[in-house]
Design an enzyme around this catalytic site. Sequence first.
Site, PDB file in Angstrom:
ATOM      1  N   LYS A 387      11.980  19.726 -35.652  1.00 35.53           N
ATOM      2  CA  LYS A 387      11.999  21.180 -35.489  1.00 35.53           C
ATOM      3  C   LYS A 387      12.561  21.799 -36.760  1.00 35.53           C
ATOM      4  O   LYS A 387      13.769  21.828 -36.981  1.00 35.53           O
ATOM      5  CB  LYS A 387      12.847  21.622 -34.294  1.00 35.53           C
ATOM      6  CG  LYS A 387      12.585  23.080 -33.895  1.00 35.53           C
ATOM      7  CD  LYS A 387      13.756  23.739 -33.248  1.00 35.53           C
ATOM      8  CE  LYS A 387      14.728  24.361 -34.215  1.00 35.53           C
ATOM      9  NZ  LYS A 387      14.191  25.487 -35.011  1.00 35.53           N
ATOM     10  N   GLU A 390      13.142  28.158 -38.251  1.00 33.19           N
ATOM     11  CA  GLU A 390      12.118  29.194 -38.088  1.00 33.19           C
ATOM     12  C   GLU A 390      12.107  30.175 -39.252  1.00 33.19           C
ATOM     13  O   GLU A 390      11.189  30.991 -39.374  1.00 33.19           O
ATOM     14  CB  GLU A 390      12.347  29.946 -36.779  1.00 33.19           C
ATOM     15  CG  GLU A 390      13.619  30.751 -36.703  1.00 33.19           C
ATOM     16  CD  GLU A 390      14.845  29.934 -36.309  1.00 33.19           C
ATOM     17  OE1 GLU A 390      15.899  30.527 -36.041  1.00 33.19           O
ATOM     18  OE2 GLU A 390      14.725  28.679 -36.272  1.00 33.19           O
ATOM     19  N   LYS A 391      13.113  30.093 -40.151  1.00 36.79           N
ATOM     20  CA  LYS A 391      13.168  31.014 -41.289  1.00 36.79           C
ATOM     21  C   LYS A 391      12.340  30.532 -42.475  1.00 36.79           C
ATOM     22  O   LYS A 391      11.890  31.345 -43.284  1.00 36.79           O
ATOM     23  CB  LYS A 391      14.622  31.210 -41.720  1.00 36.79           C
ATOM     24  CG  LYS A 391      15.489  31.861 -40.654  1.00 36.79           C
ATOM     25  CD  LYS A 391      16.926  32.003 -41.118  1.00 36.79           C
ATOM     26  CE  LYS A 391      17.793  32.644 -40.041  1.00 36.79           C
ATOM     27  NZ  LYS A 391      19.206  32.755 -40.467  1.00 36.79           N
ATOM     28  N   CYS A 495      25.595  23.711 -47.877  1.00 44.43           N
ATOM     29  CA  CYS A 495      26.801  23.170 -47.261  1.00 44.43           C
ATOM     30  C   CYS A 495      27.811  22.708 -48.307  1.00 44.43           C
ATOM     31  O   CYS A 495      29.001  22.599 -48.000  1.00 44.43           O
ATOM     32  CB  CYS A 495      26.447  22.023 -46.318  1.00 44.43           C
ATOM     33  SG  CYS A 495      25.476  20.723 -47.083  1.00 44.43           S
TER      34      CYS A 495
END
Length: 592
Positions: A387, A390-391, A495
Amino acid sequence: MMDIQSCSELSEPPQMLPPSPGTFVDREELIQHVGDFAVSQGYVVTIKQSKRDRVVVLGCDRGGVYRNRRKSADESSAECTRRRKTGTRLTNCPFEAVGKKDDGLWVLTIKNGTHNHEPIKDISEHPSARRFTEREILIIKEMTEAGLKPRQILKRLRQSNPDLLSTPKHVYNVKAKLRQGNMTVRNFKSLGPQKSAVRNNYLAVTKPSWRQRNPPRVPNLIGGRFVDSQSFTSIDVLNPATQRVVSQVPITTIEEFKAAVFAAKRAFPLWQNTPIVTRQRIMFKFQELIHRDIDKLARIITAEHGKTLKDAYGDVLRGLEEVEHACGLATLQIGEFVSNVSNGTDSYSIREPLGVCAGICPFDFPAMIPLWMFPISVTCGNTFILKPSEKDPGAAVMLAELAVEAGLPNGVLNIVHGTNDIVNAICDDDDIKAVSFVGPNAAGAYVYARASTKGKRIQSNVGAKNHAVVMPDASVEATLNALVAAGFGAAGQKCMALSTVVFVGGLNPWEDKLVEHAKAIKVNEGTESDADLGPVISKQAKEQICRLVQTGVDTGAKLVLDGRNIVEYHAVSSLTYLTGHKQVTGILWFGL
């Protein structure tokens, strides 16, 4: 001693199993599932009845070893003749698989899974193995129009397919159908063992429907096919520099998610038993294809994420290191053996794949983090559900296209798009054995808690907070360059971004020089060659950063460089457009 009955049971051939029921995105995937499973069991199916948009009935195409029944001494000659004729011909094999369309998806049920014949020992012996592929039918049509004879056509076909078992008579039959105006290639389809590969190659030359949209709608990858979601809900993917729509991401339905899991589960047994060197060979090809298309990958990352092309190339190259690592996994799969660990006891360990695994990705590294996940997983023999964020899903879809091109079998890698509902489905699905997550603390804790209750193995990478300590004798120029790159690279959206610096011995010798280096950063659209810093992912992200800067000021920090209101103008075809959401994070000093 083994009794006679047990011996006879052991000598019986294994029973042929029907394909497992399931849900499929489209009719073609359902047919492929039935056909591929049948071949693995030693029988062949063909389409018996088809109302294309509603139902398809598939049945066993007989085949196999004919059973000759012996004559009994007490039977009359007429009775023997009748039984011999009916016993040596395989007609009306009862096997049937029925697929029906329901709410946009195809549901497969098995009406009767028994067979009245033995398995085919060599699938190439079946008559369907002599049928022509779709591509070969098109070639026959072209050669017929050019005036070539059946033997000449067959000779040329065998140049590309030496294993072709067809005869000139088969070519003549096809030519006759073409002369009658039967131009539908579908009528010549076969469910033989090479069908799926041929179909994928055939479809590769045509532009998929999801690419024909403007803007394109990002597809799901389910069972080896890139398919448009049936969902009516989608999210716009915006170019952060221009605010133009790059693509649309569908919110995958739960039924489509289940179809993806079913495809991965279906592919696992065969992929698990594929030799590790074969899996490695696919990774070598995958690595080669990433190198080939690295420019395209970098451009799609910049268009969706906003980072500069230089950072986008670094994103891909860091992920490529994991693919290279996957190419050498064979030795890492070796188990251990200890003889006589206790009196009369040997100890050994073996490494086995888990099954269906899943990965949930953040937006900050659209290529690197997916490449952290699925290459290692599938090379170890697992199948995978990915997955993407979505951006910025474009890089993950492009990588999946390259993986399929490299030879990854259908169903080994699947992609579903969505937000919270899909994440919850991944955590809750009993067929998914392990989940890898990268993202914020709160989301990572939620995924860990929810998935672990189902007994899944969880890998949750969260909680990045990075500090630097600068000693008094540090090299000034090297330290300043490192601090600016670590603090401002990718607009801080990573990160490993540096958020705090401690200067041992005092700040004064460093402050002015650090501000000077920060001011020299060129803020521009990521595709510009002189850009050092691109926009953040969205207006909402910029607003959050500005709030954090203001919170620092309100709590007593000294703001020595404010980049919240930076505005860049760009000339494009004599038109000027504003990208006011670009920003440089403010530098604040807190008294220590």
